[in-house]
Design an enzyme around this catalytic site. Structure first.
Site, PDB file in Angstrom:
ATOM      1  N   GLU A  27      -1.488  -5.640   8.307  1.00  0.00           N
ATOM      2  CA  GLU A  27      -0.775  -4.918   9.359  1.00  0.00           C
ATOM      3  C   GLU A  27      -1.390  -5.244  10.708  1.00  0.00           C
ATOM      4  OE1 GLU A  27       0.039  -0.803   8.979  1.00  0.00           O
ATOM      5  OE2 GLU A  27       0.884  -0.984   6.961  1.00  0.00           O
ATOM      6  N   GLU A  62       8.971  -3.880  11.027  1.00  0.00           N
ATOM      7  CA  GLU A  62       9.343  -2.591  10.445  1.00  0.00           C
ATOM      8  C   GLU A  62       9.862  -1.610  11.486  1.00  0.00           C
ATOM      9  OE1 GLU A  62       7.673   0.996   7.548  1.00  0.00           O
ATOM     10  OE2 GLU A  62       6.496  -0.849   7.798  1.00  0.00           O
ATOM     11  N   ASP A  98      -0.914  -6.255  -0.321  1.00  0.00           N
ATOM     12  CA  ASP A  98      -1.290  -5.609   0.932  1.00  0.00           C
ATOM     13  C   ASP A  98      -2.802  -5.463   1.059  1.00  0.00           C
ATOM     14  OD1 ASP A  98       0.039  -4.759   3.201  1.00  0.00           O
ATOM     15  OD2 ASP A  98       0.977  -3.034   2.224  1.00  0.00           O
ATOM     16  N   ASP A 149       0.830  -1.212   0.000  1.00  0.00           N
ATOM     17  CA  ASP A 149       0.000   0.000   0.000  1.00  0.00           C
ATOM     18  C   ASP A 149       0.862   1.259   0.000  1.00  0.00           C
ATOM     19  OD1 ASP A 149       0.909  -0.017   2.619  1.00  0.00           O
ATOM     20  OD2 ASP A 149      -1.074  -0.028   3.549  1.00  0.00           O
ATOM     21  N   SER A 150       2.173   1.083   0.081  1.00  0.00           N
ATOM     22  CA  SER A 150       3.103   2.202  -0.075  1.00  0.00           C
ATOM     23  C   SER A 150       2.936   2.856  -1.439  1.00  0.00           C
ATOM     24  CB  SER A 150       4.547   1.721   0.096  1.00  0.00           C
ATOM     25  OG  SER A 150       4.786   0.556  -0.682  1.00  0.00           O
ATOM     26  N   LYS A 173      -0.980  -9.559   2.877  1.00  0.00           N
ATOM     27  CA  LYS A 173      -0.322  -9.069   4.089  1.00  0.00           C
ATOM     28  C   LYS A 173      -1.277  -8.191   4.878  1.00  0.00           C
ATOM     29  CE  LYS A 173       2.773  -5.730   4.307  1.00  0.00           C
ATOM     30  NZ  LYS A 173       2.184  -4.883   5.411  1.00  0.00           N
TER      31      LYS A 173
END
Length: 284
Positions: free
Chosen positions: A114, A181, A83, A44-45, A112
């Site tokens: 978070e 991270e 993501d 999502d970056s 993925k």
């Protein structure tokens, strides 16, 4: 099925370092796969490095599906990881399942999420359904407002405990790996030793099972990058120079050169055809 699977990633723990990089479109994914990456990650970056957003909070499921589909078409060997964006799984397990399925249908091999402990039910549900999941703890960008911004994690007893709790919960729920991270290297080493699944670090030091970096950061597309990034190229300068050279040659009439276009070899033939074409236009 692609060569690199979640099972293969698990088997690499403690034996072979895992190389993971982001990619958001067909050409970048093609190059990442040819370079031998183990995981090509549609993160999502993309909200920040592709769309210019200040953070990742505004990334939509539609964007993630769109970019995942493009990446999946290019990758033949590596595992394609997608993501789950902010808001796509927090409301309910059912909502999370529905959105994870959209990414899998778009071509992802795994998703993925978070967080860890707070989403163990969702992870467990997805794994039972056959959808592989990678977790993410430490600095979680989708929750940077709660964290007070982007900062190094693991400096307090409470943070160490939370990171460990997340990693262990993910392991127990069936996740095949976890991203750590911007975590102190000592803490990342501790987590790596405490769980049986691979840890993939970004700004978490060398004592993890693998590393991940953002495509635009490691290739030097932007001048400003996070402090934990190593620039392996300065593509911004190369691209800028190429564009300036192109503009200059266009302005000066040096492009296109003779080798870049085609002409009639028989000019008399061209003149005949030109006259006939003009006559037909006049008759219309």
């Amino acid at each position: 099925m692609r060569e690199i699977t979640p099972r293969k990633i698990i088997e690499m723990k403690g034996k072979e370092k895992i190389a993971m990089v982001t990619a958001y479109d067909y050409p970048s994914a093609l190059l990442a796969d040819k370079a031998g990456m183990d995981i090509v990650f549609v993160g999502d970056s993309l909200g920040m490095v592709v769309y210019g957003e200040p953070n990742t909070l505004n990334v939509s499921m539609e964007q993630m599906v769109f970019h995942t589909r493009a990446v999946a078409k290019a990758v033949k060997r590596a595992l394609v990881l997608a993501d789950m964006p902010f808001g796509s799984y927090e409301v309910s397990v059912e909502e999370g399942v529905k959105n994870a399925m959209r990414l899998i249908r778009a071509g992802a091999d795994a998703v993925k999420i978070e967080g860890g402990y707070d989403h163990k039910k969702l992870v467990k549900k997805l794994v039972r359904m056959g959808i592989p999941v990678m977790g993410h703890t430490g600095l979680t960008p989708q929750r940077y407002l709660r964290l007070g911004g982007y900062r190094l994690m693991g400096e307090t007893e409470e943070e160490i405990e939370e990171i460990l709790r997340d990693a262990k919960a993910l392991e127990k729920a069936g996740a095949f790996a976890v991203v750590l991270e911007f975590v102190l290297a000592d803490v990342a080493k501790l987590v790596t030793e405490e769980v049986s699944i691979p840890t993939i670090g970004i700004g978490a030091g060398p004592h993890v099972d693998g590393q991940v970096l953002v495509w635009h950061d490691l290739l030097g597309i932007y001048e400003n990058v996070p402090p934990f990034v190593k620039k392996y190229a300065d593509l911004a300068s190369i691209i800028q120079l190429a564009l300036e050279n192109y503009r200059g040659e266009v302005k000066e009439g040096r492009f296109p050169a003779k080798e870049h276009y085609w002409e009639f070899l028989d000019k008399d033939d061209f003149e005949r055809k030109k006259m006939k074409a003009l006559e037909r236009l006049e008759d219309e």
